[in-house]
Design a protein around this motif. Structure first.
Motif, PDB file in Angstrom:
ATOM      1  N   MET A   9      43.177 -10.026  33.585  1.00  0.00           N
ATOM      2  CA  MET A   9      43.498  -8.612  33.592  1.00  0.00           C
ATOM      3  C   MET A   9      44.824  -8.248  33.919  1.00  0.00           C
ATOM      4  O   MET A   9      45.598  -8.916  34.599  1.00  0.00           O
ATOM      5  N   ASN A  10      45.443  -7.524  33.045  1.00  0.00           N
ATOM      6  CA  ASN A  10      46.764  -6.938  33.050  1.00  0.00           C
ATOM      7  C   ASN A  10      47.038  -5.422  32.828  1.00  0.00           C
ATOM      8  O   ASN A  10      46.105  -4.875  32.020  1.00  0.00           O
ATOM      9  N   PRO A  11      47.836  -5.000  33.290  1.00  0.00           N
ATOM     10  CA  PRO A  11      48.269  -3.478  33.163  1.00  0.00           C
ATOM     11  C   PRO A  11      48.270  -3.188  31.707  1.00  0.00           C
ATOM     12  O   PRO A  11      49.221  -3.805  31.046  1.00  0.00           O
ATOM     13  N   VAL A  12      47.627  -1.925  31.185  1.00  0.00           N
ATOM     14  CA  VAL A  12      47.873  -1.517  29.844  1.00  0.00           C
ATOM     15  C   VAL A  12      49.696  -1.358  29.522  1.00  0.00           C
ATOM     16  O   VAL A  12      50.056  -0.879  30.509  1.00  0.00           O
ATOM     17  N   GLU A  13      49.949  -1.386  28.489  1.00  0.00           N
ATOM     18  CA  GLU A  13      51.192  -1.415  28.118  1.00  0.00           C
ATOM     19  C   GLU A  13      51.864   0.095  28.453  1.00  0.00           C
ATOM     20  O   GLU A  13      53.155   0.245  28.500  1.00  0.00           O
ATOM     21  N   GLU A  14      50.911   1.010  27.962  1.00  0.00           N
ATOM     22  CA  GLU A  14      51.361   2.123  28.391  1.00  0.00           C
ATOM     23  C   GLU A  14      51.836   2.678  29.966  1.00  0.00           C
ATOM     24  O   GLU A  14      52.559   3.678  30.039  1.00  0.00           O
ATOM     25  N   LEU A  15      51.498   1.699  30.894  1.00  0.00           N
ATOM     26  CA  LEU A  15      52.030   2.041  32.000  1.00  0.00           C
ATOM     27  C   LEU A  15      53.816   2.234  32.382  1.00  0.00           C
ATOM     28  O   LEU A  15      54.233   2.491  33.263  1.00  0.00           O
ATOM     29  N   THR A  16      54.310   1.698  31.253  1.00  0.00           N
ATOM     30  CA  THR A  16      55.855   1.541  31.446  1.00  0.00           C
ATOM     31  C   THR A  16      56.245   2.977  31.315  1.00  0.00           C
ATOM     32  O   THR A  16      57.608   3.305  31.808  1.00  0.00           O
ATOM     33  N   LEU A  17      55.392   3.911  30.768  1.00  0.00           N
ATOM     34  CA  LEU A  17      55.677   5.229  30.922  1.00  0.00           C
ATOM     35  C   LEU A  17      55.896   5.978  32.083  1.00  0.00           C
ATOM     36  O   LEU A  17      56.482   7.024  32.385  1.00  0.00           O
ATOM     37  N   LEU A  18      55.667   5.227  33.209  1.00  0.00           N
ATOM     38  CA  LEU A  18      55.730   5.570  34.424  1.00  0.00           C
ATOM     39  C   LEU A  18      57.053   5.430  34.958  1.00  0.00           C
ATOM     40  O   LEU A  18      57.717   6.148  35.945  1.00  0.00           O
ATOM     41  N   ARG A  19      57.964   4.540  34.539  1.00  0.00           N
ATOM     42  CA  ARG A  19      59.255   4.188  34.981  1.00  0.00           C
ATOM     43  C   ARG A  19      60.324   5.331  34.903  1.00  0.00           C
ATOM     44  O   ARG A  19      60.513   5.635  33.758  1.00  0.00           O
TER      45      ARG A  19
END
Length: 486
Positions: free
Chosen positions: A328-338
């Motif tokens: 299980m890994n965080p979805v790539e879209e979570l980089t939008l939070l940075r």
């Protein structure tokens, strides 16, 4: 479904939201505007948008008659609250279920939970549907219940339908137990979502695997078939099964012609304190994405004092790794939070401790240790507050155990969780910290640990540490994250 019921429920949440204490409100997780939530329901991508429903009690921060709360997103990161989707009738609850796109009609399939005697815990359960053209407003079917009762050899536990389509036929798995309290998952099929045929038992446990298997999910992943479920009643065994209830999976092979599922042993999915009732869906990119409830039954829930309780985990992409282990890994879209990147160090040895001061409460960390060059017996990090409070994550080389210790941050009793993690070369830790949660992804999803934390002190920073030797840090970077709800 009476429109007045929905209007009253939505009004109640709106009023309660005005009184919520923000101290532990999460910055980038799904939660209701106020009051109680538990299981994620009805995960689906519909008309290009991601929809997540959840078990919701709009009138209290305690569990109560279940409604379906609702959020949607275009990117799995920025979520928008929508009106409550379905409300229960008298003496009833709309328990967990799933959602499908039936030729442009968003259909929710849920359990009707009917209370006969609250004090004696007498109830019966059946399966129902509600439909929507716009994905927001739902109408319960006049055909309800579409499955009126469980099979004859069953107990009264009969809930949490997960529905999918294969070729031209709909299939449904339901959580169930036998009359002598052995957990199992049963299988149905249908051509139209209204009339269902009972096929039989898909999988069944034994006296060691719990008395009821809640929230089943069945899907293909990288050439294998996965049955996920949340057993109730498994006894703890060393570092395994430490929570009141578990969530895990079986991996095997399935034949639609014979409806035979040949599978291996049960494996826990997450090794933190607060992870339950996970549900998955397949998105347009072909990803199998999972979201769980980020709390645990009968645990300490201090946010109830603040007018809310319960949240969902970050969306996680599932893959099948070596030895049929789910990663299980965080979805790539979570980089939008940075919002801002802080590059702390590269190729540096530490002895003792190394403190990076930051008051940020919303953080993503990425730390890689070179274990081949590390002589320390123990390496890890502390999320430190200004005085005594801290959350520890550390790895012991000798026994190859990763430990999450929340005992000094809101979990004074039963604060530790551990799991085996083989890391002879590189120990890679990716950690998401929200105001009252921590989610750990180790070695590209080989291990995950999810827990709620409840700090009372101001944040001091992040401290790397090494005990009995040096730790070699390949890279340490962290990001300050945005608050999507502001």
């Amino acid at each position: 479904m009476k429109l007045k019921q929905l209007a009253n429920a939505n009004d109640a949440v709106s009023e309660a939201a005005k009184k919520v204490n923000p101290r532990y409100r999460l910055g980038y997780h799904i939660m209701a505007p106020a009051n109680w939530i538990n299981d994620p329901n009805g995960l689906i991508q519909f008309n290009g948008e991601y929809h997540v429903f959840y078990q919701h009690h709009p009138y209290s921060a305690d569990w109560g008659p279940m409604h379906w709360g609702h959020v949607k997103s275009k990117d799995l990161v920025h979520w928008e609250h929508l009106p409550i989707a379905i409300a229960p009738e008298d003496n009833c609850g709309c328990f967990s279920g799933s959602a499908v796109d039936n030729n442009g009609e968003l259909t929710l399939i849920y359990t009707g939970h009917h209370i006969l005697d609250q004090e004696k815990d007498l109830f019966y359960e059946n399966q129902n549907i509600a439909v929507s053209k716009d994905g927001i407003h739902f109408e319960k079917s006049h055909k309800n219940p579409v499955i009126a009762a469980p099979p004859a050899d069953s107990s009264h536990h009969f809930r949490d339908p997960k529905v999918w389509k294969y070729n031209d036929k709909w299939y449904m798995v339901v959580g169930n137990s036998t009359k002598d309290d052995v957990g199992r998952v049963i299988l149905y099929s249908s051509l139209n979502l209204r009339e269902w045929e009972y096929i039989g038992v898909l999988a069944q446990g034994n006296e060691n695997l719990g008395y009821m298997w809640e929230c089943p999910d069945f899907f293909e992943l990288d050439g294998k078939y996965i049955l996920m479920c949340s057993p109730q009643g498994i006894e703890s065994d060393g570092d395994l099964y430490q929570n009141l209830f578990q969530t895990g999976y079986f991996v095997g092979d399935y034949d639609y012609e014979t409806n035979e599922f040949i599978y291996g042993s049960f494996t826990e999915l997450d090794h933190g304190h607060d992870f339950y009732a996970v549900q998955t869906f397949l998105d347009a990119k072909g990803r199998r994405i999972a979201i769980g409830w980020m709390d645990m039954w009968e645990s300490k829930m201090p946010t109830k004092e603040d007018g809310w309780c319960g949240a969902l985990t970050l969306p996680r992409e599932l893959r099948l790794g070596e030895n049929n282990k789910i990663l299980m890994n965080p979805v790539e879209e979570l980089t939008l939070l940075r919002e801002s990147e802080h590059h702390v160090c590269t190729n540096q040895s530490i002895n003792g401790s190394y403190l990076v001061e930051t008051k940020d409460n919303l953080i993503e960390l990425k730390i890689d240790f070179d274990m081949a060059k590390t002589t320390a017996h123990t390496v890890g990090l502390k999320i430190r507050s200004i005085n005594q409070e801290e959350t520890l994550l550390f790895y012991q080389k000798e026994n190859q155990k990763l430990t999450l210790d929340c005992s000094k941050c809101g979990k004074e009793k039963d604060g530790n969780r551990r799991t085996i993690l083989e890391s002879d070369q590189v120990l890679s830790l990716r950690v998401y910290i929200d105001r009252s949660s921590i989610e750990v992804f180790a070695n590209n999803g080989e291990a995950t640990m999810t827990s709620r934390i409840h700090p009372k002190e101001e944040r001091l920073g992040i401290e790397l540490f090494a005990e009995n030797g040096d730790a070699h840090v390949i890279d340490f970077t962290y990001w300050s994250l945005k608050d999507i709800w502001k």
